[in-house]
Motif scaffolding. Structure first.
Motif, PDB file in Angstrom:
ATOM      1  N   SER B 277       0.782  -1.069  -0.013  1.00  0.00           N
ATOM      2  CA  SER B 277      -0.136  -0.136   0.007  1.00  0.00           C
ATOM      3  C   SER B 277       0.754   1.100  -0.136  1.00  0.00           C
ATOM      4  CB  SER B 277      -1.001   0.092   1.163  1.00  0.00           C
ATOM      5  OG  SER B 277      -1.531  -1.168   1.394  1.00  0.00           O
ATOM      6  N   GLY B 278       2.169   1.051  -0.159  1.00  0.00           N
ATOM      7  CA  GLY B 278       3.070   2.109  -0.124  1.00  0.00           C
ATOM      8  C   GLY B 278       3.084   2.943   1.355  1.00  0.00           C
ATOM      9  N   LYS B 279       2.975   2.282   2.470  1.00  0.00           N
ATOM     10  CA  LYS B 279       3.119   2.744   3.691  1.00  0.00           C
ATOM     11  C   LYS B 279       4.199   2.110   4.547  1.00  0.00           C
ATOM     12  CE  LYS B 279      -1.496   4.743   4.051  1.00  0.00           C
ATOM     13  NZ  LYS B 279      -1.093   6.118   3.743  1.00  0.00           N
ATOM     14  N   LEU B 280       5.030   1.470   3.918  1.00  0.00           N
ATOM     15  CA  LEU B 280       6.294   0.934   4.593  1.00  0.00           C
ATOM     16  C   LEU B 280       7.623   1.167   3.817  1.00  0.00           C
ATOM     17  CD1 LEU B 280       6.982  -0.704   7.199  1.00  0.00           C
ATOM     18  CD2 LEU B 280       6.653  -2.879   5.833  1.00  0.00           C
ATOM     19  N   GLY B 281       8.552   1.576   4.161  1.00  0.00           N
ATOM     20  CA  GLY B 281       9.759   1.665   3.738  1.00  0.00           C
ATOM     21  C   GLY B 281      10.591   0.564   3.451  1.00  0.00           C
ATOM     22  N   MET B 282      10.663  -0.354   4.225  1.00  0.00           N
ATOM     23  CA  MET B 282      11.455  -1.616   4.160  1.00  0.00           C
ATOM     24  C   MET B 282      10.494  -2.997   4.716  1.00  0.00           C
ATOM     25  SD  MET B 282      15.075  -0.147   5.851  1.00  0.00           S
ATOM     26  CE  MET B 282      14.304   0.799   7.061  1.00  0.00           C
ATOM     27  N   TYR B 283      10.637  -3.605   3.931  1.00  0.00           N
ATOM     28  CA  TYR B 283       9.946  -5.082   4.437  1.00  0.00           C
ATOM     29  C   TYR B 283      10.659  -6.244   4.346  1.00  0.00           C
ATOM     30  CZ  TYR B 283       6.707  -9.061   3.659  1.00  0.00           C
ATOM     31  OH  TYR B 283       6.208 -10.290   3.617  1.00  0.00           O
ATOM     32  N   TRP B 284      11.048  -6.968   5.398  1.00  0.00           N
ATOM     33  CA  TRP B 284      11.551  -8.261   5.485  1.00  0.00           C
ATOM     34  C   TRP B 284      10.573  -9.297   5.215  1.00  0.00           C
ATOM     35  CZ3 TRP B 284      15.866  -9.765   9.154  1.00  0.00           C
ATOM     36  CH2 TRP B 284      16.629  -8.474   9.762  1.00  0.00           C
ATOM     37  N   GLY B 285      11.203  -9.931   3.746  1.00  0.00           N
ATOM     38  CA  GLY B 285      10.248 -10.842   3.239  1.00  0.00           C
ATOM     39  C   GLY B 285      10.958 -11.765   2.440  1.00  0.00           C
ATOM     40  N   GLY B 286      10.180 -12.780   2.103  1.00  0.00           N
ATOM     41  CA  GLY B 286      10.916 -13.845   1.267  1.00  0.00           C
ATOM     42  C   GLY B 286      10.918 -13.581  -0.262  1.00  0.00           C
ATOM     43  N   SER B 287      11.811 -14.325  -1.054  1.00  0.00           N
ATOM     44  CA  SER B 287      11.939 -13.976  -2.573  1.00  0.00           C
ATOM     45  C   SER B 287      10.659 -14.205  -3.138  1.00  0.00           C
ATOM     46  CB  SER B 287      12.954 -15.037  -3.159  1.00  0.00           C
ATOM     47  OG  SER B 287      12.838 -16.454  -2.664  1.00  0.00           O
ATOM     48  N   TRP B 288       9.498 -15.197  -2.302  1.00  0.00           N
ATOM     49  CA  TRP B 288       8.385 -15.302  -3.308  1.00  0.00           C
ATOM     50  C   TRP B 288       7.373 -14.001  -3.305  1.00  0.00           C
ATOM     51  CZ3 TRP B 288       9.801 -17.261   1.679  1.00  0.00           C
ATOM     52  CH2 TRP B 288       9.082 -16.533   2.645  1.00  0.00           C
ATOM     53  N   PHE B 289       8.108 -13.005  -2.426  1.00  0.00           N
ATOM     54  CA  PHE B 289       7.259 -11.345  -2.497  1.00  0.00           C
ATOM     55  C   PHE B 289       7.219 -11.011  -4.010  1.00  0.00           C
ATOM     56  CE2 PHE B 289       6.626  -7.266  -1.051  1.00  0.00           C
ATOM     57  CZ  PHE B 289       5.211  -7.390  -0.678  1.00  0.00           C
ATOM     58  N   ARG B 290       8.129 -11.376  -4.740  1.00  0.00           N
ATOM     59  CA  ARG B 290       8.228 -11.034  -5.992  1.00  0.00           C
ATOM     60  C   ARG B 290       6.842 -10.933  -6.667  1.00  0.00           C
ATOM     61  NH1 ARG B 290       8.506 -12.582 -11.430  1.00  0.00           N
ATOM     62  NH2 ARG B 290       7.395 -14.306 -10.476  1.00  0.00           N
ATOM     63  N   ALA B 291       6.360 -11.981  -6.665  1.00  0.00           N
ATOM     64  CA  ALA B 291       4.972 -12.175  -7.316  1.00  0.00           C
ATOM     65  C   ALA B 291       3.819 -11.054  -6.920  1.00  0.00           C
ATOM     66  CB  ALA B 291       4.474 -13.799  -6.916  1.00  0.00           C
ATOM     67  N   ALA B 292       3.845 -10.791  -5.642  1.00  0.00           N
ATOM     68  CA  ALA B 292       2.765  -9.884  -5.321  1.00  0.00           C
ATOM     69  C   ALA B 292       3.369  -8.391  -5.801  1.00  0.00           C
ATOM     70  CB  ALA B 292       2.779  -9.520  -3.766  1.00  0.00           C
ATOM     71  N   LEU B 293       4.422  -8.229  -6.108  1.00  0.00           N
ATOM     72  CA  LEU B 293       4.863  -6.796  -6.869  1.00  0.00           C
ATOM     73  C   LEU B 293       4.879  -6.762  -8.166  1.00  0.00           C
ATOM     74  CD1 LEU B 293       8.156  -6.478  -4.591  1.00  0.00           C
ATOM     75  CD2 LEU B 293       5.791  -5.244  -4.139  1.00  0.00           C
ATOM     76  N   ALA B 294       5.301  -7.916  -9.002  1.00  0.00           N
ATOM     77  CA  ALA B 294       5.305  -7.849 -10.381  1.00  0.00           C
ATOM     78  C   ALA B 294       3.879  -7.427 -11.043  1.00  0.00           C
ATOM     79  CB  ALA B 294       5.597  -9.339 -10.946  1.00  0.00           C
ATOM     80  N   GLY B 295       4.012  -6.321 -11.828  1.00  0.00           N
ATOM     81  CA  GLY B 295       2.960  -5.641 -12.474  1.00  0.00           C
ATOM     82  C   GLY B 295       2.136  -4.658 -11.847  1.00  0.00           C
TER      83      GLY B 295
END
Lengths: 289, 434, 313
Positions: B277-295
């Protein structure tokens, strides 16, 4: 107060004055406020099913999607064998509902209006199955279905759901509320118990049978764990299980899930709307006493 | 060859029947002598006929898996494979039911936390045979990850995919807060400073500096390892040590400083939601998070960084393995499919399909190319210093204690040392029962 | 309240008929119950018997039992989680039980003669009952969100600073109960609607001739004659309240996602946790038996009480 309830039987039948009255305004007001609360989450669900995943996930709620995403619905059909699953849902639901109505009305009648040794014990045993967590049945039922060689078949999928303690209880309640004069009269005319049940008593509880039909339809339609465990191929799954497979572990596409669940809900909702006149108003014509 | 094969099938069938009878006799406590069966693997002939069921939990990977299977069928047209998807929430309930009735799918997905339960319960056929026959070489996969799927010196499978943990950064927020984007050699202090700086600068916008999902895998396991601590070692809890406490203190400090939303806020709105939502600068997350960002609109301003360094550099690695069921009637075919799915060819194709990072070393280029400007290479470089997800025979038993007790330490309502003492003693009791 | 407890005089002959009819029906009842009881015995009662046995054992994850006597029960009763979960279950059950009085009011309002749009209202009240629980839970999570949720926004109009509903111990179980209450009303309205149809309209006509107000009619005719349905719904609500699990799971999330789940656990959640998460199946069986006994007690009490207030012809 007692006075009120004594007179009626002899009063001649007459339509109650129909048409709007002054205090119907208040009735509408109360019912509308309630209706808004009842439907609000549902309406929101529809709007979210037409949004993008980013909009749904966004922390400041978007009530209205920036652009209507009809594609979410197309995506459901792409990801799921929707029509196959719809067919499975319809078939297992119809068979289970008919089975439950048959078995539950028979048993409910016996529990309500017949006398036999151990009646309360048997009734208690039947009701007790509502009282343990339903997951208790998962493994034993699975093993029975396996031993019967029915794993992966539609029979195996629908078999345990033919028997409903809840439905039996509902039918028992309905029969209990009926007056006994008709039954006695039929008996004196020499009808056997089944004839009394079938010709005299069963027609009188039509509204309650409708309630059973609605509840068992919904239960069967939405059942999740059992169909997921006994089916392997997505083609053989009912819709409830099929759409659960859309909920992934890590990245859930919420609009798709919501769209799929609306599509899955639509048939029962339409059924209810179509049937509700018959269902709810069913008894108005069937004549009490 | 064919006659020989069919005779073996009959033998296997007879053996299977015998097993079933013994199983029934001793109340489901099965021992199918699976080691010998697994050891006797030879690559099947191309005309082997079999029907396999392949149990998985992720619908989004089905298209990619189907491509793998189509390629497999080029070689073995007689082996029919049905993919059976069960959502993760019900997958383990179903698997347990199937294992108890010896009706497991021929091949199925397994994760680290559940593996030892099934291997210890003799429900899995080891890959001793396929390895001996040269069909699978465990050296091709990250060592930390293959170690997850071995028990008592026996290897039961190799990973088909992998994930590591990093920090996802929204550079737009850094720009807005006028904070410099950190570099790959950053430390815990750099992270904390940047997090508080962003939270302070953008308080009026409701934007926070940094946060994680508050589950072990993406957050505190990593900091515990980076502090030199351990979660579980030699059948004992590793929580009640100064190193592990330092790893937990990291999160308590972050929340106390206001650099992160509170625990309650992170429960109502998960860290990944804050981030997307653009309300967090840095997020500790797994490589799988890529799918949620792509596009998404966010994609352009995304940068991935390795985890900030503590006393040492570390990250948690995990991956899913395909395992063959001990009760499978088609073990040879199942092992053939298992071996194919982790072959270089299949792994390359899996990587190109894009939903996960394949585990076969050298087949992962497609992942980094999927978001070329985001620096996704850090997730692959992390393999070098990665530590396997902590597991034991009944992982879920002590996972429950972690999720129950640790939030008090993170929120600051109890001192970290008190919580770790309590957690360690409860965890040791659970581990002792294994 | 005399009219509630004493049956209308017109029904008196029926009572005597029933007394006269106290006879045995021979083999007929058994024919009637056989199909149901057969299926129930195989698919449901046998599993319960097995569970009762497993509760006395240490049960391997994949089978294999060791008899341990009452050990599981001893451990269970020493565990504070049991009492906490019973407390949460009672909170949920009591709150959701309010669906019955609400539904009585709604159903009788819907039954107003000549009310326009009654069919539409019925569908709207029915919606929560048909909606898929998983989808509904997703929406409610957003409504309950402490920072951005609609609920706290609306509460803000009244100067109330709402909590983080799904992540504050105490508030979370109330949040789940609200969703439960919301989803049950539709069902109860349907059941009561059927019950109302069985009340002869002449009763109201007579009352009107006597000049009784609507409220009076509601209290003296509608409620007493609905008591069998009300009793049924109360019993069913209590039984379902004790079985609450899916909703908690769907609204609050798993223990991994939400530490509050431990404080808000229902007794069936405790069962699920032991049986399917931490793999203590013998313990899970013992919890299941405790649930059975608690619900059975609650039901027996309700059956006893209902003899006092339910109006049966």
């Amino acid at each position: 107060m007692t006075e009120l309830t004594t007179t009626p039987a002899r009063t001649p039948k007459r339509r109650r004055p129909a048409g709007p009255r002054r205090n119907n305004v208040w009735i509408h007001l109360v019912l509308s406020i309630g209706a808004v609360v009842m439907m609000f989450p549902f309406v929101w669900q529809i709007l979210m099913s037409l949004s993008t995943n980013a909009e749904v996930q966004s922390v400041t709620p978007h009530l209205w999607p920036a652009k209507i995403q009809w594609g979410n619905y197309a995506e459901v059909f792409r990801q799921l064998p929707f029509l196959d699953q719809l067919r499975t849902s319809v078939v297992i639901t119809v068979i289970r509902v008919l089975g439950q109505i048959a078995f539950c009305t028979l048993a409910g009648y016996a529990f309500a209006r017949m006398h036999f040794r151990g009646k309360n014990l048997v009734l208690g045993a039947v009701l007790s199955i509502l009282m343990v967590p339903s997951q208790v049945y998962l493994l034993p039922q699975y093993q029975i279905i396996k031993d019967l060689g029915l794993l992966g078949t539609m029979t195996g999928l629908l078999l345990p759901g033919l028997f409903s303690a809840f439905g039996t209880f509902l039918m028992r309640t309905a029969f209990l509320a009926l007056p006994s004069e008709l039954e006695e009269a039929a008996r004196l005319d020499g009808a056997n118990p089944f004839q009394v049940f079938w010709h005299v008593m069963l027609p009188l509880i039509r509204p309650s049978i409708s309630v059973l039909a609605i509840t068992s339809t919904l239960w069967s339609w939405n059942e999740l764990l059992w169909p997921l465990v006994v089916t392997t191929n997505s083609d053989d799954m009912p819709l409830s299980a099929g759409l659960a497979t859309l909920i992934n572990d890590r990245t859930v596409n919420y609009p798709i899930v919501l769209a799929a669940s609306l599509l899955a809900t639509a048939p029962v909702l339409i059924l209810f709307i179509v049937l509700q006149r018959r269902v709810i108003d069913g008894l108005a014509t069937s004549g009490m006493k | 060859m064919t006659t020989q094969l069919s005779r073996r099938n009959i033998l296997a069938g007879a053996l299977g029947l015998g097993v079933m009878i013994t199983t029934a006799a001793c109340g489901g406590d099965s021992d199918s002598g699976s080691d010998t069966a697994g050891a006797g693997y030879t690559e099947p002939s191309a005309d082997l006929k079999a029907k396999l069921t392949y149990g998985v939990w992720d619908q989004t990977q089905v298209d990619a898996i189907q491509k793998n299977i189509d390629a497999f069928n080029q070689k073995y047209p007689g082996i029919e494979v049905a993919i059976s998807v069960t959502p993760f929430a019900q997958y383990w309930t179903k698997l347990q039911t199937q294992a108890s009735s010896d009706t497991l799918p021929d091949l199925f997905w397994m994760n680290g936390p559940n593996f030892q339960l099934y291997a210890g319960g003799k429900k899995i056929d080891p890959i001793t045979g396929p390895v001996k026959a040269g069909a699978i070489d465990p050296a091709n996969y990250p060592e930390a990850l293959t170690s997850l799927y071995s028990l008592d010196g026996v290897q039961y499978g190799v990973p088909k995919d992998m994930d590591t943990i990093g920090v996802w950064i929204n550079t737009e927020i850094f720009k807005k807060a006028k904070v410099d984007v950190p570099t790959a050699d950053w430390t815990w202090d750099d992270f904390q400073t940047a997090a508080t700086a962003i939270s302070t600068a953008l308080k009026s916008d409701g934007i926070y500096g940094g946060a994680g999902g508050m589950d072990g895998q993406t957050t505190y396991y990593n900091t515990i390892f980076e502090a030199g601590g351990s979660v579980v070692a030699d059948g004992k809890s590793g929580y009640n040590t100064p190193q592990s406490q330092a790893g937990l203190q990291f999160w308590a400090d972050l929340i106390a400083s206001g650099g992160s939303p509170t625990i309650a806020q992170l429960t109502d709105t998960t860290a990944d939601q804050w981030f997307t939502s653009g309300k967090l600068g840095m997020y500790w997350g797994g490589s799988w998070f890529r799918a949620a960002l792509a596009g998404t609109d966010l994609e352009k301003s995304i940068q991935a960084l390795p985890l900030p360094k503590g006393a040492q550099q570390a990250t948690v690695i995990h991956g899913v393995a395909n395992l063959v069921a001990a009760n499978s009637q088609n073990k040879q075919a199942a092992h053939a499919l298992q071996a194919y799915l982790v072959s270089q060819e299949a792994q390359q194709a899996l990587g190109e399909a894009g939903s996960v990072i394949p585990a076969f070393t050298g087949t992962q280029a497609a992942f980094t190319k999927s978001m070329p400007d985001a620096g996704l290479q850090v997730f692959l470089d992390a393999v070098e210093y990665a530590k396997p997800l902590p597991v034991s025979a009944n992982t879920a038993a002590w996972n429950a204690f972690e999720t129950k007790l640790l939030p008090d330490a993170f929120s600051g309502s109890k001192p970290v040392a008190d919580v770790t003492a309590d957690l360690a003693s409860q965890m040791d009791a659970a581990l002792a029962k294994e | 309240m005399s009219s509630v407890t004493s049956p209308p005089r017109g029904a008196a002959p029926a009572t005597t008929v029933r007394k006269r009819g106290l006879r045995r029906d021979g083999f007929w009842p058994w024919l009637f119950v056989a199909p149901l009881v057969g299926g129930v015995a195989v698919f449901f009662l046998w599993p319960i018997v097995q569970t009762a046995w497993f509760s006395l054992t240490e049960f391997g994850v994949f089978g294999g039992t060791t008899f341990t006597g009452l050990d599981n029960y001893k451990t269970l009763f020493q565990n504070g989680d049991l009492y906490k979960s019973i407390g949460n279950t009672l909170i949920y059950t009591v709150i959701t039980l309010f669906n019955v009085p609400i539904a009585v009011v709604v159903a009788s309002l819907l039954n107003t003669p000549g009310l326009r749009g009654a069919a539409v209202y019925r569908v709207l009240y029915f919606l929560p009952y048909v909606a898929m629980p998983t989808a509904v839970a997703m929406v409610w999570r957003i409504i309950f969100n402490g920072d951005f949720g609609v609920l706290n926004y609306v509460l803000g109009w009244f100067g109330i600073d709402g909590p983080y509903w799904i992540s504050t111990p105490g508030a979370a179980i109330v949040a789940v109960s609200i969703v439960g209450l919301w989803s049950l009303i539709g069902f109860s309205v349907i059941v009561l609607g059927a019950g109302l149809k069985q009340i002869p309209p002449d009763l109201y006509e007579a009352a009107e001739l006597d000049g009784a107000s609507r409220l009076r009619q509601f209290r003296s005719i509608t409620v007493p004659l609905l008591t069998p349905s009300i009793a049924f719904l109360s019993i069913v609500s209590v039984i379902q309240g004790f079985q609450m699990f899916d909703l908690l799971y769907a609204v609050l999330g798993t223990t991994n996602m939400n530490p509050t789940v431990f404080d808000s656990m229902s007794i069936v959640y405790l069962f699920y946790q032991a049986g399917f998460v931490t793999n203590e199946k013998g313990m899970a069986a013992a919890i299941a038996m405790v649930v059975l006994v608690l619900v059975a007690l609650a039901t027996v009490v309700q059956f006893r009480l209902q003899k006092k207030w339910v109006h049966l012809d």
